[in-house]
Design an enzyme around this catalytic site. Structure first.
Site, PDB file in Angstrom:
ATOM      1  N   ARG A   1     -29.574  -0.390  -2.086  1.00 33.16           N
ATOM      2  CA  ARG A   1     -29.004  -0.536  -0.752  1.00 33.16           C
ATOM      3  C   ARG A   1     -29.120  -1.959  -0.227  1.00 33.16           C
ATOM      4  O   ARG A   1     -28.664  -2.242   0.870  1.00 33.16           O
ATOM      5  CB  ARG A   1     -29.763   0.380   0.213  1.00 33.16           C
ATOM      6  CG  ARG A   1     -29.052   1.665   0.571  1.00 33.16           C
ATOM      7  CD  ARG A   1     -30.010   2.475   1.422  1.00 33.16           C
ATOM      8  NE  ARG A   1     -29.364   3.388   2.294  1.00 33.16           N
ATOM      9  CZ  ARG A   1     -29.194   4.694   2.056  1.00 33.16           C
ATOM     10  NH1 ARG A   1     -29.572   5.199   0.912  1.00 33.16           N
ATOM     11  NH2 ARG A   1     -28.643   5.460   2.957  1.00 33.16           N
TER      12      ARG A   1
ATOM     13  N   ARG B   1     -27.460   3.457  11.238  1.00 35.67           N
ATOM     14  CA  ARG B   1     -27.344   3.527   9.775  1.00 35.67           C
ATOM     15  C   ARG B   1     -26.050   2.873   9.302  1.00 35.67           C
ATOM     16  O   ARG B   1     -26.014   2.212   8.268  1.00 35.67           O
ATOM     17  CB  ARG B   1     -27.430   4.980   9.310  1.00 35.67           C
ATOM     18  CG  ARG B   1     -28.884   5.474   9.272  1.00 35.67           C
ATOM     19  CD  ARG B   1     -29.003   6.971   9.415  1.00 35.67           C
ATOM     20  NE  ARG B   1     -28.365   7.696   8.347  1.00 35.67           N
ATOM     21  CZ  ARG B   1     -28.008   8.979   8.438  1.00 35.67           C
ATOM     22  NH1 ARG B   1     -28.243   9.633   9.554  1.00 35.67           N
ATOM     23  NH2 ARG B   1     -27.429   9.587   7.440  1.00 35.67           N
TER      24      ARG B   1
ATOM     25  N   ARG C   1     -22.805  17.897   9.941  1.00 38.44           N
ATOM     26  CA  ARG C   1     -23.932  18.196   9.041  1.00 38.44           C
ATOM     27  C   ARG C   1     -25.207  18.444   9.836  1.00 38.44           C
ATOM     28  O   ARG C   1     -26.004  19.312   9.495  1.00 38.44           O
ATOM     29  CB  ARG C   1     -24.137  17.009   8.085  1.00 38.44           C
ATOM     30  CG  ARG C   1     -25.332  17.175   7.151  1.00 38.44           C
ATOM     31  CD  ARG C   1     -25.369  16.109   6.095  1.00 38.44           C
ATOM     32  NE  ARG C   1     -25.911  14.852   6.599  1.00 38.44           N
ATOM     33  CZ  ARG C   1     -25.937  13.720   5.893  1.00 38.44           C
ATOM     34  NH1 ARG C   1     -25.434  13.680   4.681  1.00 38.44           N
ATOM     35  NH2 ARG C   1     -26.461  12.633   6.408  1.00 38.44           N
TER      36      ARG C   1
ATOM     37  N   LYS D   1     -21.789  11.436  -1.010  1.00 36.73           N
ATOM     38  CA  LYS D   1     -22.406  11.106  -2.298  1.00 36.73           C
ATOM     39  C   LYS D   1     -23.163  12.305  -2.871  1.00 36.73           C
ATOM     40  O   LYS D   1     -23.028  12.619  -4.051  1.00 36.73           O
ATOM     41  CB  LYS D   1     -23.360   9.907  -2.151  1.00 36.73           C
ATOM     42  CG  LYS D   1     -22.668   8.645  -1.649  1.00 36.73           C
ATOM     43  CD  LYS D   1     -23.604   7.440  -1.619  1.00 36.73           C
ATOM     44  CE  LYS D   1     -24.707   7.511  -0.590  1.00 36.73           C
ATOM     45  NZ  LYS D   1     -24.246   7.331   0.815  1.00 36.73           N
TER      46      LYS D   1
ATOM     47  N   ARG E   1     -30.943  17.534  10.030  1.00 34.97           N
ATOM     48  CA  ARG E   1     -31.689  16.331   9.649  1.00 34.97           C
ATOM     49  C   ARG E   1     -31.999  15.486  10.866  1.00 34.97           C
ATOM     50  O   ARG E   1     -31.148  15.243  11.698  1.00 34.97           O
ATOM     51  CB  ARG E   1     -30.863  15.514   8.642  1.00 34.97           C
ATOM     52  CG  ARG E   1     -31.398  15.628   7.240  1.00 34.97           C
ATOM     53  CD  ARG E   1     -30.495  14.941   6.268  1.00 34.97           C
ATOM     54  NE  ARG E   1     -30.436  13.489   6.474  1.00 34.97           N
ATOM     55  CZ  ARG E   1     -29.819  12.655   5.640  1.00 34.97           C
ATOM     56  NH1 ARG E   1     -29.222  13.133   4.574  1.00 34.97           N
ATOM     57  NH2 ARG E   1     -29.799  11.376   5.876  1.00 34.97           N
TER      58      ARG E   1
HETATM   59  P1  ADP Z   1     -27.447   8.627   4.048  1.00 33.56           P
HETATM   60  O1  ADP Z   1     -26.748   8.101   2.829  1.00 33.56           O
HETATM   61  O2  ADP Z   1     -26.677   9.719   4.732  1.00 33.56           O
HETATM   62  O3  ADP Z   1     -27.903   7.545   5.005  1.00 33.56           O
HETATM   63  P2  ADP Z   1     -29.888   9.071   2.529  1.00 33.56           P
HETATM   64  O4  ADP Z   1     -30.511  10.379   2.311  1.00 33.56           O
HETATM   65  O5  ADP Z   1     -29.327   8.352   1.357  1.00 33.56           O
HETATM   66  O6  ADP Z   1     -28.776   9.344   3.620  1.00 33.56           O
HETATM   67  O7  ADP Z   1     -30.917   8.068   3.245  1.00 33.56           O
HETATM   68  C1  ADP Z   1     -31.621   8.437   4.398  1.00 33.56           C
HETATM   69  C2  ADP Z   1     -32.596   7.330   4.794  1.00 33.56           C
HETATM   70  O8  ADP Z   1     -33.569   7.132   3.753  1.00 33.56           O
HETATM   71  C3  ADP Z   1     -31.994   5.946   5.020  1.00 33.56           C
HETATM   72  O9  ADP Z   1     -31.481   5.789   6.319  1.00 33.56           O
HETATM   73  C4  ADP Z   1     -33.231   5.044   4.753  1.00 33.56           C
HETATM   74  O10 ADP Z   1     -34.097   5.039   5.864  1.00 33.56           O
HETATM   75  C5  ADP Z   1     -33.948   5.771   3.637  1.00 33.56           C
HETATM   76  N1  ADP Z   1     -33.511   5.259   2.298  1.00 33.56           N
HETATM   77  C6  ADP Z   1     -32.873   5.974   1.341  1.00 33.56           C
HETATM   78  N2  ADP Z   1     -32.605   5.191   0.273  1.00 33.56           N
HETATM   79  C7  ADP Z   1     -33.077   3.959   0.564  1.00 33.56           C
HETATM   80  C8  ADP Z   1     -33.088   2.702  -0.113  1.00 33.56           C
HETATM   81  N3  ADP Z   1     -32.535   2.539  -1.331  1.00 33.56           N
HETATM   82  N4  ADP Z   1     -33.662   1.645   0.514  1.00 33.56           N
HETATM   83  C9  ADP Z   1     -34.215   1.770   1.714  1.00 33.56           C
HETATM   84  N5  ADP Z   1     -34.235   2.901   2.408  1.00 33.56           N
HETATM   85  C10 ADP Z   1     -33.667   3.994   1.861  1.00 33.56           C
END
Ligand code: ADP
Length: 188
Positions: free
Chosen positions: A87, A143, A126, A13, A132
């Site tokens: 999400r 996740r 990554r 994304k 990370r």
């Molecule tokens: P990825 O898509 O690779 O999991 P992100 O950077 O989008 O990585 O998200 C990393 C973490 O940030 C998630 O595992 C969650 O803990 C938190 N997070 C991000 N966006 C949300 C959201 N909309 N609601 C709840 N937690 C979120």
């Protein structure tokens, strides 16, 4: 143009968001990036979010929804794409309310379709480059589980209102970008 980029962790994304931003001039709003920045700056939100993120759990809805509410109100008339939000169904409903209040709507939800296997491979790679903390195998698996249970049902939500566009998320980055572009061109 107002978009949602949808897909499992590691779907690409963020990578595709860079292309879309460049070509269409829309603002990229990534809740993950905002939260990581908050952790780095040790803000109240950052300190709160940290433990959830390290375990691969979702940060509570109210916290992320507030972030999005603020960003969207700052943007006014400008287009945007959301990456990593919504999400949960609860977040999707809140977003709906925020947009309705602002008198705007979502033009498309781009769903990047990638297999679990590919996701684990990509994120492991990554981790070596970006380091990370939530990119370890156990956390990745959690996740993915959270994605399946809480996030993937949103596809049905957006399909029903007719804005969902599934795009194959495998292969070359440039090919995926072209597929997305094909969808976006038709919106204009
Ligand atoms: P990825 O898509 O690779 O999991 P992100 O950077 O989008 O990585 O998200 C990393 C973490 O940030 C998630 O595992 C969650 O803990 C938190 N997070 C991000 N966006 C949300 C959201 N909309 N609601 C709840 N937690 C979120």
């Amino acid at each position: 143009m107002r978009l949602i980029l949808f897909g499992p962790p590691g779907a690409g994304k963020g990578t595709q968001a860079d292309f879309i931003k460049e070509k269409y001039g829309v603002e990229h709003i990534s809740t993950g990036d905002v939260l990581r920045e908050a952790i780095k700056n040790e803000t109240e939100v950052g300190l709160y979010a940290k433990s959830f993120m390290e375990k691969g759990e979702l940060v509570p809805d109210e916290v992320v929804t507030e972030i999005i509410r603020q960003k969207i109100s700052e943007l006014g008339e400008q287009g945007f794409m959301l990456d990593g939000f919504p999400r949960t169904l609860e977040q999707a409903r809140s977003l709906d309310g925020i947009l309705t209040d602002a008198g705007i709507g979502i033009d498309a939800v781009i769903s990047l379709e990638v297999s679990d296997e590919e996701v684990v491979q990509r994120i492991t790679k990554r981790q070596k480059i970006e380091g990370r903390r939530d990119d370890t195998e156990d956390v990745i698996r959690n996740r993915l589980r959270v994605y399946k249970d809480q996030t993937s049902p949103l596809k049905g939500f957006y399909e029903e209102i007719g804005v969902l566009h599934a795009v194959a998320g495998g292969g070359l980055i440039s090919d995926i970008a072209e597929r997305i572009d094909g969808v976006l061109k038709q919106l204009k």
